[in-house]
Scaffold this active site. Structure first.
Site, PDB file in Angstrom:
ATOM      1  N   ARG A  60       0.835  -1.197   0.000  1.00 37.40           N
ATOM      2  CA  ARG A  60       0.000   0.000   0.000  1.00 37.40           C
ATOM      3  C   ARG A  60       0.871   1.248   0.000  1.00 37.40           C
ATOM      4  O   ARG A  60       2.083   1.195   0.247  1.00 37.40           O
ATOM      5  CB  ARG A  60      -0.908   0.029   1.238  1.00 37.40           C
ATOM      6  CG  ARG A  60      -0.149   0.071   2.545  1.00 37.40           C
ATOM      7  CD  ARG A  60      -0.991   0.519   3.706  1.00 37.40           C
ATOM      8  NE  ARG A  60      -0.283   0.385   4.971  1.00 37.40           N
ATOM      9  CZ  ARG A  60       0.639   1.225   5.421  1.00 37.40           C
ATOM     10  NH1 ARG A  60       0.981   2.267   4.712  1.00 37.40           N
ATOM     11  NH2 ARG A  60       1.224   1.017   6.590  1.00 37.40           N
TER      12      ARG A  60
ATOM     13  N   THR B 269       2.224   2.430  10.131  1.00 36.69           N
ATOM     14  CA  THR B 269       1.061   2.724  10.962  1.00 36.69           C
ATOM     15  C   THR B 269       0.788   1.547  11.876  1.00 36.69           C
ATOM     16  O   THR B 269       1.439   0.497  11.787  1.00 36.69           O
ATOM     17  CB  THR B 269      -0.172   3.050  10.101  1.00 36.69           C
ATOM     18  OG1 THR B 269      -1.187   3.631  10.940  1.00 36.69           O
ATOM     19  CG2 THR B 269      -0.740   1.823   9.426  1.00 36.69           C
TER      20      THR B 269
ATOM     21  N   HIS C 229      -2.293  -0.953  13.569  1.00 35.04           N
ATOM     22  CA  HIS C 229      -3.678  -1.428  13.593  1.00 35.04           C
ATOM     23  C   HIS C 229      -3.871  -2.278  14.842  1.00 35.04           C
ATOM     24  O   HIS C 229      -2.981  -3.064  15.194  1.00 35.04           O
ATOM     25  CB  HIS C 229      -3.993  -2.282  12.365  1.00 35.04           C
ATOM     26  CG  HIS C 229      -4.043  -1.512  11.088  1.00 35.04           C
ATOM     27  ND1 HIS C 229      -4.737  -0.328  10.968  1.00 35.04           N
ATOM     28  CD2 HIS C 229      -3.488  -1.755   9.878  1.00 35.04           C
ATOM     29  CE1 HIS C 229      -4.614   0.122   9.730  1.00 35.04           C
ATOM     30  NE2 HIS C 229      -3.858  -0.715   9.050  1.00 35.04           N
TER      31      HIS C 229
ATOM     32  N   GLY D  18      -4.223   4.552   3.991  1.00 32.48           N
ATOM     33  CA  GLY D  18      -3.176   3.963   3.153  1.00 32.48           C
ATOM     34  C   GLY D  18      -3.860   3.110   2.113  1.00 32.48           C
ATOM     35  O   GLY D  18      -4.572   2.164   2.463  1.00 32.48           O
TER      36      GLY D  18
ATOM     37  N   CYS E 218       2.871   7.241  10.522  1.00 30.03           N
ATOM     38  CA  CYS E 218       2.780   7.747   9.147  1.00 30.03           C
ATOM     39  C   CYS E 218       3.964   8.626   8.771  1.00 30.03           C
ATOM     40  O   CYS E 218       3.887   9.440   7.845  1.00 30.03           O
ATOM     41  CB  CYS E 218       1.466   8.486   8.914  1.00 30.03           C
ATOM     42  SG  CYS E 218       0.034   7.431   9.171  1.00 30.03           S
TER      43      CYS E 218
END
Length: 234
Positions: A79, A84, A86, A149, A178
């Protein structure tokens, strides 16, 4: 008369990141050959750090060997965007849709993803906005509440957005989120005085915002059990 557009919504629950990645790859291939309609995956992940195709490993601030100690893993993806996080208590959407069929370009697509999260935040009295130049995602002042993203292959999208409902924000201290230093990460829980409903309700509100902004008037909801049954999996 405008023909109503349909969107399949797959409510997946919590899914391992790599499993979700493989599923997206299959769905993108199926969407390219028109085996499936436009689809969006609604899910959460166990604690996972992900890097985009730029491979900005320097923005991971702890050794990869220590990730297991904090209950997280690291995954590499194709991507766009930087590193990042999650994890639980995020609302994540992965749209597998044809931008050509909708008639919008990549920039407009990303802008609509931003607006999706901005509208959701506004439901709880939180004034969010798109980032300044070089600042991806959605922000409340100087604090980031939503990440974006995306990957677009032959006009078909994958990956997507992650909106912080109430994740453990300490995970973000181990990265430069980011790739933007000296900025905080926040959550809907921290930014609103409103009493929040269940996360399932918030995820459904996020989907409703997405559907409206992208012009889908017919939502076909699928629960996790029905999805795997339809696809011949156990």
């Amino acid at each position: 008369m405008r023909i109503p557009r349909s969107l399949e919504v797959w409510k997946m629950g919590t899914v391992n990141y790599l499993d979700a990645l493989k599923l997206q790859e299959k769905l993108v291939a199926d969407r390219k050959t028109r085996k499936i309609a436009d689809t969006v995956l609604s899910l959460q992940h166990p604690p996972t750090y992900t890097l985009g195709k730029r491979r900005t490993d320097h923005n991971l601030l702890i050794p990869e060997s220590e990730l297991k100690m904090i209950g997280a893993e690291l995954c590499y993806t194709q991507r766009g965007g930087d590193i990042t996080f999650h994890g639980p208590h995020q609302a994540i959407l992965y749209p597998i849709i044809s931008l050509r069929d909708i008639g919008i370009g990549a920039r407009n697509y990303v802008e609509k993803l931003e607006l999706t999260m901005i509208e959701l935040a506004s439901l709880y009295g939180v004034r969010a906005c798109a980032g300044q130049k070089g600042e991806t995602g959605v922000w409340v002042g100087e604090r980031k509440i939503g990440a974006i993203g995306v990957r677009i292959s032959y006009g078909i999208t994958s990956h997507g957005l992650a909106f912080n409902i109430d994740p453990d924000l300490s995970y973000f201290k181990h990265i430069v989120p980011c790739g933007i230093a000296d900025k905080e990460v926040t959550s809907l829980r921290k930014e609103t005085d409103s009493l929040l409903p269940t996360e399932e309700v918030i995820q459904e509100q996020l989907i409703s915002c997405f559907a409206r902004l992208f012009g889908y008037s017919n939502l076909i909801w699928k629960e996790k059990g029905l999805i795997f049954s339809d696809n011949g999996e156990n």
